[in-house]
Design a protein around this motif. Sequence first.
Motif, PDB file in Angstrom:
ATOM      1  N   THR A 137       0.851  -1.189   0.000  1.00 14.15           N
ATOM      2  CA  THR A 137       0.000   0.000   0.000  1.00 14.15           C
ATOM      3  C   THR A 137       0.889   1.243   0.000  1.00 14.15           C
ATOM      4  OG1 THR A 137      -1.766  -1.125   1.194  1.00 14.15           O
ATOM      5  CG2 THR A 137      -1.770   1.285   1.261  1.00 14.15           C
ATOM      6  N   ILE A 138       0.564   2.179  -0.870  1.00 17.76           N
ATOM      7  CA  ILE A 138       1.331   3.423  -0.952  1.00 17.76           C
ATOM      8  C   ILE A 138       0.806   4.383   0.106  1.00 17.76           C
ATOM      9  CG2 ILE A 138       2.029   5.338  -2.436  1.00 17.76           C
ATOM     10  CD1 ILE A 138       3.104   2.565  -3.273  1.00 17.76           C
ATOM     11  N   ILE A 139       1.709   4.911   0.930  1.00 11.70           N
ATOM     12  CA  ILE A 139       1.283   5.739   2.065  1.00 11.70           C
ATOM     13  C   ILE A 139       1.655   7.212   1.905  1.00 11.70           C
ATOM     14  CG2 ILE A 139       1.327   3.815   3.683  1.00 11.70           C
ATOM     15  CD1 ILE A 139       4.078   4.842   4.640  1.00 11.70           C
ATOM     16  N   GLY A 140       2.455   7.553   0.879  1.00 12.70           N
ATOM     17  CA  GLY A 140       2.841   8.956   0.716  1.00 12.70           C
ATOM     18  C   GLY A 140       3.604   9.164  -0.573  1.00 12.70           C
ATOM     19  N   LEU A 141       4.076  10.398  -0.759  1.00 13.27           N
ATOM     20  CA  LEU A 141       4.876  10.759  -1.928  1.00 13.27           C
ATOM     21  C   LEU A 141       6.206  11.339  -1.464  1.00 13.27           C
ATOM     22  CD1 LEU A 141       2.395  12.597  -4.354  1.00 13.27           C
ATOM     23  CD2 LEU A 141       3.377  10.320  -4.668  1.00 13.27           C
ATOM     24  N   THR A 142       7.274  11.062  -2.221  1.00 15.04           N
ATOM     25  CA  THR A 142       8.569  11.664  -1.946  1.00 15.04           C
ATOM     26  C   THR A 142       8.618  13.068  -2.554  1.00 15.04           C
ATOM     27  OG1 THR A 142       9.590  10.867  -3.987  1.00 15.04           O
ATOM     28  CG2 THR A 142       9.650   9.390  -2.081  1.00 15.04           C
ATOM     29  N   HIS A 143       9.707  13.790  -2.299  1.00 19.06           N
ATOM     30  CA  HIS A 143       9.866  15.135  -2.853  1.00 19.06           C
ATOM     31  C   HIS A 143       9.963  15.125  -4.365  1.00 19.06           C
ATOM     32  CE1 HIS A 143      14.046  13.714  -2.849  1.00 19.06           C
ATOM     33  NE2 HIS A 143      14.269  14.617  -3.758  1.00 19.06           N
ATOM     34  N   ASP A 144      10.335  13.962  -4.966  1.00 15.42           N
ATOM     35  CA  ASP A 144      10.434  13.886  -6.428  1.00 15.42           C
ATOM     36  C   ASP A 144       9.247  13.180  -7.067  1.00 15.42           C
ATOM     37  OD1 ASP A 144      11.004  11.325  -5.577  1.00 15.42           O
ATOM     38  OD2 ASP A 144      12.938  11.160  -6.602  1.00 15.42           O
ATOM     39  N   GLY A 145       8.181  12.953  -6.314  1.00 17.54           N
ATOM     40  CA  GLY A 145       6.937  12.447  -6.874  1.00 17.54           C
ATOM     41  C   GLY A 145       6.771  10.944  -6.886  1.00 17.54           C
ATOM     42  N   ARG A 146       7.695  10.214  -6.301  1.00 18.28           N
ATOM     43  CA  ARG A 146       7.541   8.753  -6.225  1.00 18.28           C
ATOM     44  C   ARG A 146       6.665   8.377  -5.036  1.00 18.28           C
ATOM     45  NH1 ARG A 146      13.551   6.506  -6.135  1.00 18.28           N
ATOM     46  NH2 ARG A 146      13.790   8.344  -4.787  1.00 18.28           N
ATOM     47  N   GLY A 147       5.898   7.289  -5.220  1.00 19.93           N
ATOM     48  CA  GLY A 147       5.122   6.779  -4.109  1.00 19.93           C
ATOM     49  C   GLY A 147       6.020   6.123  -3.075  1.00 19.93           C
ATOM     50  N   VAL A 148       5.535   6.094  -1.824  1.00 27.14           N
ATOM     51  CA  VAL A 148       6.295   5.480  -0.729  1.00 27.14           C
ATOM     52  C   VAL A 148       5.446   4.375  -0.109  1.00 27.14           C
ATOM     53  CG1 VAL A 148       7.470   5.855   1.470  1.00 27.14           C
ATOM     54  CG2 VAL A 148       7.390   7.701  -0.228  1.00 27.14           C
ATOM     55  N   ALA A 149       6.026   3.180  -0.054  1.00 29.44           N
ATOM     56  CA  ALA A 149       5.429   2.065   0.681  1.00 29.44           C
ATOM     57  C   ALA A 149       6.355   1.737   1.847  1.00 29.44           C
ATOM     58  CB  ALA A 149       5.261   0.849  -0.218  1.00 29.44           C
ATOM     59  N   ARG A 150       5.773   1.186   2.902  1.00 29.97           N
ATOM     60  CA  ARG A 150       6.604   0.775   4.042  1.00 29.97           C
ATOM     61  C   ARG A 150       6.508  -0.737   4.145  1.00 29.97           C
ATOM     62  NH1 ARG A 150       9.625   4.139   6.297  1.00 29.97           N
ATOM     63  NH2 ARG A 150      10.773   3.445   8.129  1.00 29.97           N
ATOM     64  N   ILE A 151       7.630  -1.415   3.912  1.00 28.16           N
ATOM     65  CA  ILE A 151       7.666  -2.876   3.879  1.00 28.16           C
ATOM     66  C   ILE A 151       8.729  -3.342   4.874  1.00 28.16           C
ATOM     67  CG2 ILE A 151       8.065  -4.904   2.433  1.00 28.16           C
ATOM     68  CD1 ILE A 151       7.305  -3.022   0.044  1.00 28.16           C
ATOM     69  N   ASP A 152       8.294  -4.158   5.830  1.00 32.37           N
ATOM     70  CA  ASP A 152       9.206  -4.619   6.891  1.00 32.37           C
ATOM     71  C   ASP A 152       9.919  -3.440   7.545  1.00 32.37           C
ATOM     72  OD1 ASP A 152       8.512  -7.259   6.337  1.00 32.37           O
ATOM     73  OD2 ASP A 152      10.097  -7.471   4.833  1.00 32.37           O
ATOM     74  N   ASN A 153       9.140  -2.384   7.810  1.00 37.42           N
ATOM     75  CA  ASN A 153       9.648  -1.190   8.494  1.00 37.42           C
ATOM     76  C   ASN A 153      10.748  -0.476   7.713  1.00 37.42           C
ATOM     77  OD1 ASN A 153       9.153   0.488  10.688  1.00 37.42           O
ATOM     78  ND2 ASN A 153      10.956  -0.270  11.797  1.00 37.42           N
ATOM     79  N   LYS A 154      10.685  -0.595   6.391  1.00 38.82           N
ATOM     80  CA  LYS A 154      11.695   0.025   5.529  1.00 38.82           C
ATOM     81  C   LYS A 154      10.982   0.712   4.371  1.00 38.82           C
ATOM     82  CE  LYS A 154      15.968  -1.387   3.156  1.00 38.82           C
ATOM     83  NZ  LYS A 154      16.737  -2.586   2.702  1.00 38.82           N
ATOM     84  N   ALA A 155      11.417   1.934   4.062  1.00 36.58           N
ATOM     85  CA  ALA A 155      10.788   2.688   2.980  1.00 36.58           C
ATOM     86  C   ALA A 155      11.137   2.087   1.628  1.00 36.58           C
ATOM     87  CB  ALA A 155      11.226   4.137   3.029  1.00 36.58           C
ATOM     88  N   THR A 156      10.117   1.971   0.766  1.00 41.79           N
ATOM     89  CA  THR A 156      10.312   1.515  -0.615  1.00 41.79           C
ATOM     90  C   THR A 156       9.705   2.560  -1.538  1.00 41.79           C
ATOM     91  OG1 THR A 156      10.237  -0.817   0.036  1.00 41.79           O
ATOM     92  CG2 THR A 156       9.819  -0.302  -2.283  1.00 41.79           C
TER      93      THR A 156
END
Length: 432
Positions: A7-26
Amino acid sequence: MIEFEATIIGLTHDGRGVARIDNKATFVPGTLPGERVRLVYHKRHRKYDEADLVGIVEASPARVEPKCRHYGQCSGCALQHMAPAAQIAAKQRVLAENFERIGKVTPDAWLPPLAGEPWAYRRKGRFSVRYVAKKERVLVGFREESNPRFVADIEHCEVIHPALGPKVGLIAALVGGLSAAHDIPQIEFAAGDDTVALVFRHLAPLTEADRQALVDFGKAHGLAIYLQPGNHSTVHPLWPEAPRLAFAIPAQDVELEFLPLDFVQVNAGMNQRMLARTLELLDLQPADRVLDLFCGLGNFTLPIARYAAEVVGVEGEHGLVERASANAARNGLGHASFQVANLFEDQRNESWAKQAWDKILLDPPRAGANELLEYLPRKGTDRVVYVSCHPGSLARDAGILVQKGFRLAAAGVMDMFPHTAHVESIALFERR
């Protein structure tokens, strides 16, 4: 490769989606907050991972079909899959988060976001050029999304000025037909109200046949052609003999002339809206003395001069100051004057820095204006308007101004670069 869902939970400063997998940003290009997606890992790192989108399980309501057929290959845009209204809302959230995290400040009021036409808006930019032996042809465009070392193979750009956007492939074919095809690394473009220019950087002298081919292309497509054999000072017109680049600011009856490599605001329509908001926030009075820092060609200075008793613009580049002064004279604005100064060095002993100014306008580059804020504004200044191209530096400088006795009265974003993650914003500071 093994597919997995996230599940995508946010956006980075350059527009990529952010998922959190095993407590690590993807980080995942082409995804939006709230989406459930299928991914494969692209690269894994110690502190974060990168993944590629394979499919969308649950789409965001903000998802739209990208207009450009090169989207995803070309790095020029990062957010075409996101509805424009959602883009500007996301940028407002970025600004708010930066204020809270970096500046430890919150605006008393949020300004309504400024937005305009999201397509064919870009009047200034630089194409990369590369001859690709495997394809036996020249590519002209922006860098590839997946590998910035390569130039994206595009024929058409949806965000560039309409005199150029549909002709990217034709420009590539033009360069490919030149004997100097291997010696042209970039082409800059600049559009005024009546003239659109191409500046060809060339690393070796052009043959007469190449020069004629460029002239013929310019005539056929109504484009001014410039050559650049060396640094910026070597830029000169090839055809016509004396092209004129200029843009009008109708609301203040001002016109600014510029050279093709000068800095001008990329988005002409948004520049008009930004100027209107800036003047509204400055709340200019007939007796006001105004200091415009990082003034460039006078984009803000000259409109301000229509309402204030005196305005002084300060800029670090000599050529821009010369052209700003010429623009002031051409528009009959004798009470607008300009000074050359490196604003990233201590200028507190300069006469303009020691004078009393009723209002100050700041429009710095990405680095912000923290060096200036060590000695400005002085006690006589009761209002500062800050136009920013980087939310982090604005947030930092907002914290400094608040410590110096100002309140962050209002702030908001301006969508100067639709379909990109770039955040342009404006803030008003009032003396407490």
